[in-house]
Design an enzyme around this catalytic site. Structure first.
Site, PDB file in Angstrom:
ATOM      1  N   ARG A  13       0.842  -1.204   0.000  1.00 22.09           N
ATOM      2  CA  ARG A  13       0.000   0.000   0.000  1.00 22.09           C
ATOM      3  C   ARG A  13       0.877   1.254   0.000  1.00 22.09           C
ATOM      4  O   ARG A  13       1.034   1.933  -1.007  1.00 22.09           O
ATOM      5  CB  ARG A  13      -0.949  -0.020   1.204  1.00 22.09           C
ATOM      6  CG  ARG A  13      -2.110   0.972   1.106  1.00 22.09           C
ATOM      7  CD  ARG A  13      -1.757   2.394   1.457  1.00 22.09           C
ATOM      8  NE  ARG A  13      -1.230   2.541   2.810  1.00 22.09           N
ATOM      9  CZ  ARG A  13      -0.769   3.676   3.304  1.00 22.09           C
ATOM     10  NH1 ARG A  13      -0.755   4.784   2.557  1.00 22.09           N
ATOM     11  NH2 ARG A  13      -0.274   3.741   4.529  1.00 22.09           N
ATOM     12  N   ASP A  14       1.483   1.565   1.116  1.00 26.64           N
ATOM     13  CA  ASP A  14       2.289   2.783   1.227  1.00 26.64           C
ATOM     14  C   ASP A  14       3.494   2.729   0.294  1.00 26.64           C
ATOM     15  O   ASP A  14       3.902   3.745  -0.268  1.00 26.64           O
ATOM     16  CB  ASP A  14       2.744   2.955   2.682  1.00 26.64           C
ATOM     17  CG  ASP A  14       3.290   4.342   2.972  1.00 26.64           C
ATOM     18  OD1 ASP A  14       3.503   5.111   2.031  1.00 26.64           O
ATOM     19  OD2 ASP A  14       3.494   4.658   4.152  1.00 26.64           O
ATOM     20  N   HIS A 204       4.936   4.147  12.791  1.00 23.50           N
ATOM     21  CA  HIS A 204       5.108   4.061  11.336  1.00 23.50           C
ATOM     22  C   HIS A 204       6.041   5.210  10.956  1.00 23.50           C
ATOM     23  O   HIS A 204       5.615   6.358  10.877  1.00 23.50           O
ATOM     24  CB  HIS A 204       3.739   4.193  10.662  1.00 23.50           C
ATOM     25  CG  HIS A 204       3.771   4.263   9.165  1.00 23.50           C
ATOM     26  ND1 HIS A 204       3.003   3.428   8.374  1.00 23.50           N
ATOM     27  CD2 HIS A 204       4.443   5.069   8.300  1.00 23.50           C
ATOM     28  CE1 HIS A 204       3.202   3.729   7.096  1.00 23.50           C
ATOM     29  NE2 HIS A 204       4.076   4.730   7.031  1.00 23.50           N
ATOM     30  N   HIS A 206       8.979   7.158   8.603  1.00 24.43           N
ATOM     31  CA  HIS A 206       9.657   7.343   7.327  1.00 24.43           C
ATOM     32  C   HIS A 206      11.099   7.789   7.598  1.00 24.43           C
ATOM     33  O   HIS A 206      11.425   8.264   8.688  1.00 24.43           O
ATOM     34  CB  HIS A 206       8.916   8.353   6.467  1.00 24.43           C
ATOM     35  CG  HIS A 206       7.638   7.809   5.893  1.00 24.43           C
ATOM     36  ND1 HIS A 206       7.397   7.741   4.536  1.00 24.43           N
ATOM     37  CD2 HIS A 206       6.535   7.290   6.487  1.00 24.43           C
ATOM     38  CE1 HIS A 206       6.209   7.215   4.317  1.00 24.43           C
ATOM     39  NE2 HIS A 206       5.656   6.936   5.493  1.00 24.43           N
ATOM     40  N   CYS A 237       4.087   9.660   0.905  1.00 23.14           N
ATOM     41  CA  CYS A 237       2.735  10.180   0.725  1.00 23.14           C
ATOM     42  C   CYS A 237       2.702  11.085  -0.499  1.00 23.14           C
ATOM     43  O   CYS A 237       3.545  11.983  -0.630  1.00 23.14           O
ATOM     44  CB  CYS A 237       2.318  10.954   1.975  1.00 23.14           C
ATOM     45  SG  CYS A 237       0.742  11.816   1.800  1.00 23.14           S
ATOM     46  N   ASN A 246       9.612   4.675   3.634  1.00 25.91           N
ATOM     47  CA  ASN A 246       9.441   4.134   4.969  1.00 25.91           C
ATOM     48  C   ASN A 246      10.737   3.544   5.512  1.00 25.91           C
ATOM     49  O   ASN A 246      11.679   3.249   4.765  1.00 25.91           O
ATOM     50  CB  ASN A 246       8.401   3.010   4.940  1.00 25.91           C
ATOM     51  CG  ASN A 246       6.999   3.504   4.696  1.00 25.91           C
ATOM     52  OD1 ASN A 246       6.301   3.888   5.612  1.00 25.91           O
ATOM     53  ND2 ASN A 246       6.575   3.492   3.431  1.00 25.91           N
TER      54      ASN A 246
END
Length: 318
Positions: A13-14, A204, A206, A237, A246
């Site tokens: 996803r990310d 989470h 980055h 993002c 990430n």
């Protein structure tokens, strides 16, 4: 007993959402299959967002169907930004969702086209109308915003309070632009843990400024054992200009293993997935171990490597 670390892989996803060229759905499925083979048990597989906003997620239904059919033993998560996304996830038999709200009002508007009040209203509606969903609240821009800089801790606490009052017991603090420091991480965790001692907190991070792993280690000091990472260090993002990817799953697994924690994930298996991504999607991965030797054949922290009491046995000079 060795403490178990829960790593949720967010690469599908990310990691994928910011990649401009369409990734074939079959390749996404192959990568997910190999992540599961490496021991990943918690996996954010896609997001229920408008394909116009995030074209890379247009195949969400196909990915969900494949994962539910092929890997019933894992816990798949889907990111949702609103009521419609949550309903679509439920309609596609997903039971675990990450609901995202940005602490920064400007980023919340840019990222999901919602005011804070609209996001909270939607969260209330989801809780009331879809009680079967297990919701984790993902708080974006906790550590900084690309538009306003520092974000308001009191706003963050108000959002968490709303979630707590409506039976949401898990939150994930997201460093959307990768500017967190270990000390900042400790301070924010301390504030949350004092105000909401029973809430389950995850991180989470980055790695824009190279401090993601250090901040995760600081989280460990505060008792955090749930982390979200992306294989290869992919991610970013679309509405956070200048942010890097990430914390890399392989780097995190290596760090936790070296520190004596158990992630139940094969480092070699994740590195094989990283190599596949490097070959097929992005040749310029940001993770350290995608470019370096693991030295996994050695133990650099064994008891015999520590000094004994006879420090004076080595003489210097005459």
């Amino acid at each position: 007993m060795t403490k178990l670390i829960q790593i949720t892989e967010v690469g599908p996803r990310d990691g994928f959402q910011n990649i401009q060229d369409p990734i074939p759905t079959t390749l996404k499925m192959n990568i997910i299959d190999n992540l599961v083979a490496a021991g990943i048990k918690h996996l954010e597989i896609t997001s229920m967002v408008s394909p116009k906003a995030i074209p890379q997620m247009a195949d969400a239904r196909e990915v969900i169907k494949h994962v539910l059919h092929t890997h019933p033993q894992i816990t798949p998560y889907v990111l949702v930004p609103n009521v419609k996304g949550a309903q679509l996830a439920a309609d596609n038999h997903i039971t675990h969702v990450n609901y995202v709200i940005s602490v920064s009002p400007l980023h919340n508007q840019a990222n999901i086209n919602r005011t804070h009040q609209q996001s909270l209203d939607d969260l209330y509606s989801i809780r009331q109308n879809l009680p079967e969903l297990d919701i984790t609240l993902s708080l974006a821009t906790v550590f900084g915003c690309p538009f306003i800089g520092a974000t308001d801790v009191n706003v963050m606490l108000d959002i968490i309070k709303f979630a707590d009052e409506h039976g949401i017991g898990k939150i994930t603090l997201c460093d959307t632009i990768g500017v967190a420091t270990p000390l900042q991480t400790l301070r924010i965790l301390r504030v949350i843990q004092q105000a909401f001692p029973s809430i389950d907190v995850g991180l989470h991070m980055h790695n824009t400024h190279g401090m993601a792993l250090a901040s995760m280690a600081a989280g460990l000091q505060s008792g955090i054992t749930r982390f979200e990472t992306a294989v290869g260090g992919l991610g970013g993002c679309p509405f956070a200009p200048g942010a890097a990817g990430n914390a890399a799953t392989e780097d995190a697994v290596n760090m936790f293993n070296r520190m004596g924690f158990d992630s139940a994930i094969s480092l070699e298996g994740v590195l094989r997935v990283s190599a596949l991504i490097k070959e097929t999607i992005d040749p310029n991965l940001l993770s350290s171990l995608s470019r370096a030797r693991t030295y996994s054949e050695f133990n650099f922290d064994s008891a015999h490597a520590m000094p004994d009491n006879d420090h004076g046995s080595i003489k210097y000079g005459k």
